[in-house]
Design a protein around this motif. Sequence first.
Motif, PDB file in Angstrom:
ATOM      1  N   UNK A  14       0.717  -1.236  -0.106  1.00 25.04           N
ATOM      2  CA  UNK A  14      -0.098  -0.180  -0.041  1.00 25.04           C
ATOM      3  C   UNK A  14       0.804   1.333  -0.155  1.00 25.04           C
ATOM      4  N   UNK A  15       0.239   2.366  -0.337  1.00 22.64           N
ATOM      5  CA  UNK A  15       0.968   3.568  -0.425  1.00 22.64           C
ATOM      6  C   UNK A  15       1.577   3.894   1.091  1.00 22.64           C
ATOM      7  N   UNK A  16       3.048   4.300   1.157  1.00 22.86           N
ATOM      8  CA  UNK A  16       3.546   4.619   2.283  1.00 22.86           C
ATOM      9  C   UNK A  16       3.756   3.199   3.160  1.00 22.86           C
ATOM     10  N   UNK A  17       3.865   2.305   2.652  1.00 25.26           N
ATOM     11  CA  UNK A  17       3.906   0.808   3.415  1.00 25.26           C
ATOM     12  C   UNK A  17       5.406   0.363   3.443  1.00 25.26           C
ATOM     13  N   UNK A  18       5.959  -0.066   4.369  1.00 23.91           N
ATOM     14  CA  UNK A  18       7.147  -0.680   4.360  1.00 23.91           C
ATOM     15  C   UNK A  18       6.823  -2.257   4.544  1.00 23.91           C
ATOM     16  N   UNK A  19       7.269  -2.929   3.333  1.00 20.26           N
ATOM     17  CA  UNK A  19       7.063  -4.237   3.373  1.00 20.26           C
ATOM     18  C   UNK A  19       8.381  -4.995   3.077  1.00 20.26           C
ATOM     19  N   UNK A  20       8.671  -6.047   4.130  1.00 24.07           N
ATOM     20  CA  UNK A  20       9.956  -6.599   3.872  1.00 24.07           C
ATOM     21  C   UNK A  20       9.765  -8.076   3.220  1.00 24.07           C
ATOM     22  N   UNK A  46      25.946  -1.988  10.271  1.00 24.95           N
ATOM     23  CA  UNK A  46      24.550  -2.734   9.701  1.00 24.95           C
ATOM     24  C   UNK A  46      23.511  -1.936  10.640  1.00 24.95           C
ATOM     25  N   UNK A  47      23.760  -2.182  11.812  1.00 26.53           N
ATOM     26  CA  UNK A  47      22.549  -1.623  12.637  1.00 26.53           C
ATOM     27  C   UNK A  47      22.437  -0.195  12.821  1.00 26.53           C
ATOM     28  N   UNK A  48      23.558   0.434  12.410  1.00 25.45           N
ATOM     29  CA  UNK A  48      23.604   2.027  12.365  1.00 25.45           C
ATOM     30  C   UNK A  48      22.990   2.236  11.318  1.00 25.45           C
ATOM     31  N   UNK A  49      23.073   1.749  10.042  1.00 25.28           N
ATOM     32  CA  UNK A  49      22.580   2.212   8.834  1.00 25.28           C
ATOM     33  C   UNK A  49      21.048   1.777   8.855  1.00 25.28           C
ATOM     34  N   UNK A  50      20.711   0.659   9.528  1.00 31.96           N
ATOM     35  CA  UNK A  50      19.269   0.205   9.660  1.00 31.96           C
ATOM     36  C   UNK A  50      18.573   1.320  10.598  1.00 31.96           C
ATOM     37  N   UNK A  51      19.062   1.850  11.564  1.00 30.35           N
ATOM     38  CA  UNK A  51      18.360   3.015  12.369  1.00 30.35           C
ATOM     39  C   UNK A  51      18.387   4.150  11.459  1.00 30.35           C
ATOM     40  N   UNK A  52      19.355   4.415  10.747  1.00 26.78           N
ATOM     41  CA  UNK A  52      19.410   5.676   9.807  1.00 26.78           C
ATOM     42  C   UNK A  52      18.215   5.697   8.952  1.00 26.78           C
ATOM     43  N   UNK A  53      17.994   4.400   8.492  1.00 28.27           N
ATOM     44  CA  UNK A  53      16.914   4.283   7.231  1.00 28.27           C
ATOM     45  C   UNK A  53      15.528   4.418   8.065  1.00 28.27           C
ATOM     46  N   UNK A  54      15.408   3.699   9.186  1.00 23.68           N
ATOM     47  CA  UNK A  54      14.379   3.807   9.975  1.00 23.68           C
ATOM     48  C   UNK A  54      13.801   5.343  10.255  1.00 23.68           C
ATOM     49  N   UNK A  55      14.885   6.050  10.747  1.00 24.73           N
ATOM     50  CA  UNK A  55      14.465   7.386  11.055  1.00 24.73           C
ATOM     51  C   UNK A  55      13.993   8.105   9.836  1.00 24.73           C
ATOM     52  N   UNK A  56      14.750   7.866   9.101  1.00 24.91           N
ATOM     53  CA  UNK A  56      14.664   8.824   7.679  1.00 24.91           C
ATOM     54  C   UNK A  56      13.209   8.407   6.888  1.00 24.91           C
ATOM     55  N   UNK A  57      13.110   7.086   6.961  1.00 26.64           N
ATOM     56  CA  UNK A  57      11.759   6.613   6.275  1.00 26.64           C
ATOM     57  C   UNK A  57      10.429   7.054   7.406  1.00 26.64           C
ATOM     58  N   UNK A  79      12.063  -4.297  13.013  1.00 27.07           N
ATOM     59  CA  UNK A  79      12.170  -2.992  13.291  1.00 27.07           C
ATOM     60  C   UNK A  79      11.764  -2.096  12.360  1.00 27.07           C
ATOM     61  N   UNK A  80      11.929  -2.375  10.935  1.00 30.96           N
ATOM     62  CA  UNK A  80      11.737  -1.542   9.712  1.00 30.96           C
ATOM     63  C   UNK A  80      10.194  -1.493   9.224  1.00 30.96           C
ATOM     64  N   UNK A  81       9.978  -2.927   9.340  1.00 34.98           N
ATOM     65  CA  UNK A  81       8.476  -2.999   8.372  1.00 34.98           C
ATOM     66  C   UNK A  81       7.100  -2.807   9.283  1.00 34.98           C
ATOM     67  N   UNK A  82       6.077  -2.648   8.235  1.00 34.33           N
ATOM     68  CA  UNK A  82       4.721  -2.723   8.464  1.00 34.33           C
ATOM     69  C   UNK A  82       4.211  -4.311   8.328  1.00 34.33           C
ATOM     70  N   UNK A  83       4.871  -4.921   7.427  1.00 36.08           N
ATOM     71  CA  UNK A  83       4.416  -6.156   7.128  1.00 36.08           C
ATOM     72  C   UNK A  83       5.543  -7.110   6.490  1.00 36.08           C
ATOM     73  N   UNK A 137       4.183  -0.341  17.377  1.00 37.35           N
ATOM     74  CA  UNK A 137       3.847   1.205  17.411  1.00 37.35           C
ATOM     75  C   UNK A 137       4.948   1.800  16.640  1.00 37.35           C
ATOM     76  N   UNK A 138       4.806   2.818  15.952  1.00 40.03           N
ATOM     77  CA  UNK A 138       5.610   3.966  15.301  1.00 40.03           C
ATOM     78  C   UNK A 138       5.465   5.198  15.972  1.00 40.03           C
ATOM     79  N   UNK A 139       6.474   6.135  16.174  1.00 34.47           N
ATOM     80  CA  UNK A 139       7.757   6.040  15.702  1.00 34.47           C
ATOM     81  C   UNK A 139       8.468   5.016  16.508  1.00 34.47           C
ATOM     82  N   UNK A 140       9.450   4.278  15.681  1.00 29.47           N
ATOM     83  CA  UNK A 140      10.179   2.941  16.466  1.00 29.47           C
ATOM     84  C   UNK A 140      11.556   3.387  16.714  1.00 29.47           C
TER      85      UNK A 140
END
Lengths: 274, 272
Positions: free
Chosen positions: A45-51, A187-198, A217-221, A241-244
């Motif tokens: 869906x629009x604005x959804x983070x899917x892994x 990797x963990x640092x970049x992951x958190x960077x992406x999470x914040x930005x997204x 940690x990143x996904x909605x689904x 819940x977000x923000x995470x």
Amino acid sequence: MPAPIQASNDRYPGEAGVEVANITKSFGPDEARVTVLNGVSLTIRKGEFVSLIGPSGCGKSTLLKVVAGLSEADGGKVSINGKSVREASREKAIGLVPQSPALLPWRTILDNVSLPISINPNANAGRKLRDPKEILTSFGLGKAIDRYPAQLSGGMQQRAAIARAFVFDPEILLMDEPFSALDEMNRDQQRMGLLDFWQSNQKSVLFVTHSVPEAIILSDRIVLMAAHPGRIAEIIDVDLPRPRNEALYATDAFRDLEGYVRNALRKVMEAAHV
Amino acid sequence: MSSSIAAEAAPKAKTSSPMARMAGDWLPPAVTFVIVAVLWQVVALNNPYVLPTLESVGNSMASDPHMYWANMLVTCQEIVIGAGAGILFGFLLAVAMSELPIIEKAMMPLIVVIMVTPVVAIAPALVVAFGFGMLPKYIVTGLVVFFPMLVNSLAGLRDVDQKALDVFKTLHASRWETFRDLRLPGCMPFVFAGLRIAMPLAVVGAAVAEFVAAGQQAGLGSLVTISAAQADLPVTWASIALLCLLGVVLVSLLALLRKRVLWWSDADVIGR
Ligand SMILES: Nc1ncnc2c1ncn2[C@@H]1O[C@H](COP(=O)(O)OP(=O)(O)O)[C@@H](O)[C@H]1O
Ligand SMILES: [Mg+2]
């Protein structure tokens, strides 16, 4: 970044997002044809983070390539906000973050991130292009804009590659294990960077990973795939819940879900070995 | 900007005084040259018909610098025009082949046939066809550098980073955009590798062209043949030395150019 941070995603039930319908794909000559994707359907869906998670070789990259228009499916249909992949690509609606940063070594970081704006400029009309400098700053690369890729660490290079995919405001971002080449701390640092930005720029994302905590940690689904042939085994909602942030790792809800996903993954892999 | 980057990217030299470092770089080859010169003189003084003494070579150059200069200019002209055209044509054909595979399919076999034919054997035929002017010499010099340029450029254009190409494709980059922003800059390390092979070959090609397509009897290569026939060893060796100098200058100029154009390639190697 003055963006609204919402407890849940900005989903518009009426709007299409990305629809992957009954995709099949096989490789090899007729007599030794191997089905890699067997009727894969999913919606982002629009604005959804899917892994997308699953055993290696199950077809995650192949699916991503089909959605990116880099590979033609044998059957099925992909539509991106109602458009075919070809149309979406012509409109520069697809942002790709490959497994390696794939930055151009002869361009500065700023020029690398500006690249998608200068390529196919006809598609720039009427879209919210980001300022490359500003986006690099929000990715913590403000001091590195005049540097060349070889002068940055692997983690910083990958962050620049992600900034390059966000800068032209695509409708869907496709990322194929973008952190897999990094060491664990990075990797963990970049992951958190992406999470914040997204979380402050909620875009549709299809994110391939082989890390369960990363997916959670990143996904909605989380879309769990099984191999031979590649198919969707289970779709798991991440109702956290977000923000995470990092604190989420330590919560019971996270651990419960992690246990559940790992278990589901194990079952998928055991089934493949029988 | 680029100089500071080069400085950063360069591997940190061990901390020793610049004087000591220079001595370390220059002393061993200097010793080799001195030993060779001494051996040369020993042979020359004892067997004047084998080698001329170094002073006689030097005296020959000093006594008639205009003659050497004029001949050197002829050889330079062959290199600039002949090798220049061969390099350009080799590169452009590589671009055409990488963009249109049908061109490669159609032309590669012919090119391989031409390339395995000894240039020395083609040259007299070229003289018959094109007369005793400069044209056959340009063609011979060009032919010698053409193939390494073609093969290296083609390898470079093919060696494109597939992941970067995927990014270009998803952006719906045009062929021209992909060429301009990805393939062309990306192939430069290979182009320079081709040039590094082509530069010394260009000197060889020009000299050989003058041997076999003599015609006007000008140029350092012609000077070598004529003087050798007359057993005028100082002139022969002075001409050889100048040909050698020409090669060294070309290779050095290329190295300078490479540093300017391709600093990112070296930085890249160090960065990973
Ligand atoms: N171009 C190709 N030609 C033949 N087989 C391929 C090709 N691309 C992928 N495959 C096969 O398809 C399967 C799925 O690959 P991939 O999508 O890369 O898996 P994953 O990304 O999940 O690890 C693998 O068995 C792989 O060998
Ligand atoms: Mg993969």
